[in-house]
Design an enzyme around this catalytic site. Structure first.
Site, mmCIF file in Angstrom:
data_model
loop_
_atom_site.group_PDB
_atom_site.id
_atom_site.type_symbol
_atom_site.label_atom_id
_atom_site.label_comp_id
_atom_site.label_asym_id
_atom_site.label_seq_id
_atom_site.Cartn_x
_atom_site.Cartn_y
_atom_site.Cartn_z
ATOM 1 N N ASP A 85 80.072 29.505 33.180
ATOM 2 C CA ASP A 85 79.359 28.333 33.683
ATOM 3 C C ASP A 85 80.045 27.021 33.298
ATOM 4 O O ASP A 85 80.981 27.006 32.488
ATOM 5 C CB ASP A 85 77.900 28.345 33.194
ATOM 6 C CG ASP A 85 77.781 28.662 31.703
ATOM 7 O OD1 ASP A 85 78.788 28.554 30.975
ATOM 8 O OD2 ASP A 85 76.685 29.009 31.261
ATOM 9 N N ASN B 207 65.260 31.014 25.724
ATOM 10 C CA ASN B 207 64.312 31.375 26.787
ATOM 11 C C ASN B 207 64.797 32.590 27.589
ATOM 12 O O ASN B 207 64.276 32.885 28.651
ATOM 13 C CB ASN B 207 64.079 30.177 27.719
ATOM 14 C CG ASN B 207 65.345 29.743 28.447
ATOM 15 O OD1 ASN B 207 66.393 30.369 28.309
ATOM 16 N ND2 ASN B 207 65.249 28.682 29.224
ATOM 17 N N HIS C 292 67.853 32.960 28.869
ATOM 18 C CA HIS C 292 68.846 32.727 29.917
ATOM 19 C C HIS C 292 70.196 33.359 29.567
ATOM 20 O O HIS C 292 70.540 33.516 28.393
ATOM 21 C CB HIS C 292 68.962 31.242 30.300
ATOM 22 C CG HIS C 292 69.679 30.345 29.352
ATOM 23 N ND1 HIS C 292 69.328 29.029 29.179
ATOM 24 C CD2 HIS C 292 70.756 30.535 28.547
ATOM 25 C CE1 HIS C 292 70.147 28.474 28.324
ATOM 26 N NE2 HIS C 292 71.024 29.358 27.917
ATOM 27 N N GLU D 124 68.354 30.398 34.471
ATOM 28 C CA GLU D 124 67.092 30.108 33.799
ATOM 29 C C GLU D 124 66.003 31.085 34.246
ATOM 30 O O GLU D 124 66.151 31.749 35.280
ATOM 31 C CB GLU D 124 66.671 28.662 34.126
ATOM 32 C CG GLU D 124 67.671 27.600 33.691
ATOM 33 C CD GLU D 124 67.706 27.372 32.176
ATOM 34 O OE1 GLU D 124 67.265 28.229 31.406
ATOM 35 O OE2 GLU D 124 68.200 26.294 31.784
#
Ligand code: GLP
Length: 241
Positions: free
Chosen positions: A67, A136, A138, A143
């Site tokens: 990313d 979380n 990811h 996400e």
């Protein structure tokens, strides 16, 4: 899924580093999928040390990063391009043109996502993908709620991700709002995956990953659908497992 339990961050990095070096020796033109963040830094230190002391060569290796922030040029010290140069590429003999990271400064970001997905295919796919996990759940910048069939795409970063990553910036307002990430389907296409998890702040996420159900609300759970995943975690991260 295989789980390697380690005492601490150093041991986790060593275990992952040894696996990667072994793979490079058996396939010198391997395509490695790489990640950023605090988690893989120790692995990169190991690879640099191994290159310098044992002569492991990266000359034929190709790398594909997961990313990049949207809007940050490669020379921006907060960009993942810069991170990879500083933490790995500038210290090994990898060939120019063999390191690939999405271009977050491209004029047409959707086109850049398509180009990147094609590039992965042209390189024959990722042989070994290194992954961290967000608090979380990811992976990359996928996400919660990201479809499992997603390919490289532009994302709006979750507020908690921006907060977690603000430690690398002057303030949260400097953290980009968008990023380009390989999709979950792109990640699952990798032949083999190493998921690294370290520290008490990842313990809840790891327990959810190990014990929870497979759901798009928790992106990392998609990895349970993959045939060749090794989780390398340290004692703190395994606290609730
Ligand atoms: C970042 C990256 C992820 C990384 C995760 C965890 O936002 N996009 O690829 O795995 O968050 O980061 P860290 O290793 O610093 O905890």
């Amino acid at each position: 899924m295989r789980l390697i339990r380690t005492e601490n961050y150093q041991e986790m990095s060593l275990e992952a580093g040894k696996i990667i070096v072994k793979k490079i020796h058996s396939k010198p033109n391997i395509t490695l999928g790489l990640a950023t963040g605090s988690t893989p830094k120790g692995v990169y230190d190991y690879l640099i040390q191994n290159h310098k002391e044992n002569g492991t060569s990266f000359e034929q290796v190709n790398t594909i990063n997961l990313d990049e922030y949207a809007g940050l040029p490669a020379k921006d010290p907060q960009s993942y391009h810069y991170f990879m140069g500083q933490n790995l590429f500038n210290h090994i003999d990898i060939s120019e043109g063999h390191t690939h990271i999405p271009n977050g400064a491209a004029n047409d970001l959707d086109n850049e996502c398509r180009r990147y997905e094609e590039l992965i295919k042209d390189l024959g796919g990722v042989d070994l993908q290194l992954l961290g996990i967000g608090q979380n759940g990811h992976i990359g910048f996928n996400e919660p709620g990201t479809p499992f069939n997603s390919r490289t795409h532009l994302v709006t970063l979750a507020q908690d991700t921006r907060e977690a990553n603000s430690r690398f910036f002057h303030s949260i307002t400097d953290v980009p709002t968008h990023a380009i990430t390989m999709g979950i389907a792109s990640i699952l296409d990798s032949k083999e995956i190493l998921l690294l998890v370290s520290g008490i702040n990842k313990a809840e996420a790891l327990s959810k990953f190990m014990n929870g159900e497979i759901s798009e609300d928790f992106p990392a759970s998609a990895l349970k659908n993959h045939k060749n995943v090794t989780v390398i975690a340290d004692r703190d991260a395994l606290k609730y497992c």
